[in-house]
Design a protein around this motif. Sequence first.
Motif, short mmCIF file in Angstrom:
data_model
loop_
_atom_site.label_atom_id
_atom_site.label_comp_id
_atom_site.label_asym_id
_atom_site.label_seq_id
_atom_site.Cartn_x
_atom_site.Cartn_y
_atom_site.Cartn_z
N ALA A 199 16.86 56.52 61.37
CA ALA A 199 17.29 55.50 60.41
C ALA A 199 16.32 55.41 59.23
O ALA A 199 16.63 54.78 58.23
CB ALA A 199 17.37 54.13 61.10
N SER A 200 15.15 56.06 59.36
CA SER A 200 14.20 55.97 58.24
C SER A 200 14.52 57.06 57.22
O SER A 200 15.08 58.10 57.55
CB SER A 200 12.77 56.11 58.75
OG SER A 200 12.60 57.38 59.31
N GLY A 201 14.16 56.81 55.99
CA GLY A 201 14.43 57.77 54.91
C GLY A 201 15.58 57.31 54.06
O GLY A 201 16.55 56.73 54.56
N TYR A 206 15.20 68.24 60.46
CA TYR A 206 15.87 67.61 61.58
C TYR A 206 16.33 68.65 62.60
O TYR A 206 16.83 69.72 62.24
CB TYR A 206 17.13 66.88 61.11
CG TYR A 206 16.94 65.45 60.66
CD1 TYR A 206 15.86 64.68 61.08
CD2 TYR A 206 17.89 64.86 59.83
CE1 TYR A 206 15.73 63.37 60.67
CE2 TYR A 206 17.76 63.55 59.42
CZ TYR A 206 16.67 62.80 59.85
OH TYR A 206 16.54 61.50 59.45
N MET A 207 16.21 68.29 63.85
CA MET A 207 16.90 69.04 64.90
C MET A 207 18.41 68.76 64.70
O MET A 207 18.77 67.68 64.18
CB MET A 207 16.42 68.47 66.24
CG MET A 207 16.96 69.13 67.46
SD MET A 207 16.83 67.98 68.85
CE MET A 207 15.86 68.92 69.95
N ALA A 238 23.00 62.53 64.55
CA ALA A 238 22.76 61.08 64.70
C ALA A 238 22.63 60.42 63.33
O ALA A 238 23.14 59.31 63.12
CB ALA A 238 21.50 60.85 65.53
N ARG A 239 21.95 61.09 62.39
CA ARG A 239 21.83 60.52 61.05
C ARG A 239 23.21 60.40 60.39
O ARG A 239 23.53 59.41 59.74
CB ARG A 239 20.90 61.40 60.20
CG ARG A 239 20.80 60.99 58.74
CD ARG A 239 20.00 59.72 58.53
NE ARG A 239 20.14 59.23 57.16
CZ ARG A 239 19.33 58.36 56.58
NH1 ARG A 239 18.31 57.85 57.24
NH2 ARG A 239 19.53 57.97 55.34
N GLY A 240 24.04 61.43 60.58
CA GLY A 240 25.41 61.39 60.03
C GLY A 240 26.19 60.21 60.60
O GLY A 240 26.97 59.56 59.90
N VAL A 241 25.96 59.93 61.88
CA VAL A 241 26.64 58.80 62.54
C VAL A 241 26.19 57.49 61.90
O VAL A 241 27.02 56.61 61.61
CB VAL A 241 26.31 58.82 64.06
CG1 VAL A 241 26.78 57.55 64.75
CG2 VAL A 241 26.95 60.04 64.71
N GLY A 243 21.68 61.07 53.11
CA GLY A 243 22.59 60.24 52.32
C GLY A 243 22.22 58.79 52.54
O GLY A 243 21.23 58.46 53.21
N GLU A 244 23.05 57.92 52.02
CA GLU A 244 22.78 56.48 52.08
C GLU A 244 23.21 55.88 53.41
O GLU A 244 24.20 56.33 53.99
CB GLU A 244 23.54 55.79 50.96
CG GLU A 244 22.93 54.52 50.54
CD GLU A 244 23.15 54.28 49.04
OE1 GLU A 244 22.51 53.40 48.51
OE2 GLU A 244 23.98 54.99 48.43
N LEU A 245 22.49 54.86 53.86
CA LEU A 245 22.92 54.12 55.05
C LEU A 245 23.66 52.86 54.58
O LEU A 245 23.13 52.12 53.75
CB LEU A 245 21.72 53.72 55.91
CG LEU A 245 20.93 54.87 56.52
CD1 LEU A 245 19.69 54.34 57.24
CD2 LEU A 245 21.79 55.66 57.50
N PRO A 246 24.86 52.61 55.10
CA PRO A 246 25.63 51.45 54.62
C PRO A 246 25.00 50.14 55.11
O PRO A 246 24.38 50.11 56.17
CB PRO A 246 27.00 51.66 55.25
CG PRO A 246 26.75 52.51 56.44
CD PRO A 246 25.56 53.34 56.15
N GLU A 247 25.18 49.08 54.34
CA GLU A 247 24.55 47.82 54.71
C GLU A 247 25.54 46.73 55.06
O GLU A 247 25.15 45.62 55.38
CB GLU A 247 23.66 47.32 53.54
CG GLU A 247 22.41 48.16 53.32
CD GLU A 247 21.55 48.34 54.57
OE1 GLU A 247 21.61 47.49 55.48
OE2 GLU A 247 20.83 49.37 54.64
#
Length: 643
Positions: free
Chosen positions: A4-6, A14-15, A21-24, A184-188
């Motif tokens: 979740a960081s970044g 990334y593995m 998981a980041r895409g999720v 990419g961006e994480l939604p809030e």
Amino acid sequence: MSVASGKKGDLKLYMGNEAIARGVLEAGVSVAAGYPGTPSSEIIENLAKASKERKIYVEWSVNEKVSLEVAAAASFAGLRSLCVMKQNGVNVASDFLLHLAYSGTRGGMVLLPCDDPGALSSVNEGEARNFARLVEIPLLEPGDFQEAKDVTKWAFELSEAIRNLVMVRSVTRLSHASGDVVLGELPEDEKKARFIHDGFVLDPMEGPVMSPPVAYKHGLLLDKLKKAVEMFEESPFNTYVGPDKPELVIITSSAAGLYAKEAVGLLNAGGKVGILRLVTTWPLPPKFMEKNLSMCDRFFVVEEVQPFLEENVKALAQELTAKTGPKTILGKRDGLLPMYGELNCDLVTAALAKLLNTTYQPVPQEYATAAMQKSFFGAPTRELTFCPGCPHRASFWGIHNSLCADGRQGFVCGDIGCYSMAVLPSGFSTLKTLHSMGSGTGVASGFGKLGPFGLDQPVVSVCGDSTFFHSAMPALVNAVHHRADITMIILDNSGTGMTGFQPHPGLCKDAMGQEAPSVDIPAVCRAIGAKVEICDPFDIVATQKVLKSLLMEKSGVRVLILRQICALSPEKKGKKKYDVAVNEEKCLGENCGCNRLCTRIFRCPGLFWDAEKKTSRIDDVICAGCGVCADICPAGAIMRLEN
Ligand code: SF4
Ligand code: SF4
């Protein structure tokens, strides 16, 4: 550091499973459920680590079917959800999967199986891709680490566009290798769950969610697939790289695309060979394929294990013949690549060289011969074995010796877990059947009914604690209800040891580290109707005494729980109960009754044979201090000192 960081634009190594998981997270998923299994486990583990920060619910479900049901509930309530498992798991989940494909979904929902070509950590190399075709849901296969993230994220959008489940399939070499990924961006936005069920029965968003009326829903499913195909036609993930008028085009997907790229480079064939890399592999987009099939006459399909893509391309090429003319589609069916096991760059390059009528020698012949000789004669043999201090070694020592002492040719029906190694000499070759999770007890239940046909051998099954909850429980119910004559042994090492200590319902912590009520295995077995005994497998004498008496019981189901925490568990690792030493005066070595019983038969890696001194010795660095070897030495030469 959590996935979740970044922030957007950051470059991370990334593995593949971290990228997924980041895409999720970037897709704004609220619920993720799965069952542990290599090579998939790190996806749920990374999401569990990010669960607090990203306000998502993450669970290790009791088995894959339940994990799909848990994730589906979130989707029915309008949230995005993910379900993760290894390839074997899709088989377990398929019962619900067939219904879910018809009922459809609401919030974006993705099923993410990780296949294991070559069965590097599996007991089969089954293909989840076939399930996508069987239940008629779209299949996406990312081919590198950036795609692992981006395709996963896009899959949720696709799912919401067609209101149905989407499969994203990974493989070991993508899940477990590492590469660069631009974030990419994480939604809030805050998400709210609400299950609407009072609408018209055919209303996909407001009515009850079910697979009937089946024919209607099946028709709807096919319409959804058509819509997916329309989106696939425009997908930026499907790419062609190569000359405008190639001599040959490689059609590939998943990690096989990386081998294809390397093969073209090694043969310096970029001027005449193009690579068509597909991410949307089922159903294939016909217009996109027509354009690409028109480029030349010869195509070579490069993929792992079954010729899934090859057959689909052949079928589509046949349908398109009137527009593109006849095409030659080459691949596994022509013997160019094997239909089993992992691919590698050498295999693909050699096959491509054959098609291009050139020769390919990966390394100079003298080097290849020397390397083969060195590995054959020079490398020490290193067999698969249990860890030092593993409770399973002690358990199988007790089981094996009890069955030998019983003398009626009793046998053990095995199960999946690290204890499957008991099929090998390191487990005294104790397991005699080995299939899917929970099958040991199911098969034993069948053997246990063969008394009237003359079977008079004691029937024993084993399973682990996680497997007990996963699928051995119904087999135990079956055995009790049908009065099968068996002894079931539950090897309870307090965790899902083989895949990295993921919690299961017998423990008091959940995937997110929160306190959870534990389900008591002995109480469950007693409630089912079995007689239950509990032993510590490190207490070899007591274990054998109890097991021998259970084997002698006339009929019915007896359960023996052998409870001892895994030597590698975070609670136990590095903590020695005993300091152990060999009394060199007492050690009989090659004159020992069994000719070095401890190092030749018991084989704990913490013991080694000192050929110079002609005694056994303890390797203090490796020894986990369980003290079991002190009990197995017939000369009493191994001493333990309480720590
Ligand atoms: S330690 Fe015991 S079992 Fe091992 S070789 Fe010596 S006498 Fe035999
Ligand atoms: S005490 Fe003996 S059996 Fe246990 S880990 Fe050490 S060497 Fe192995």
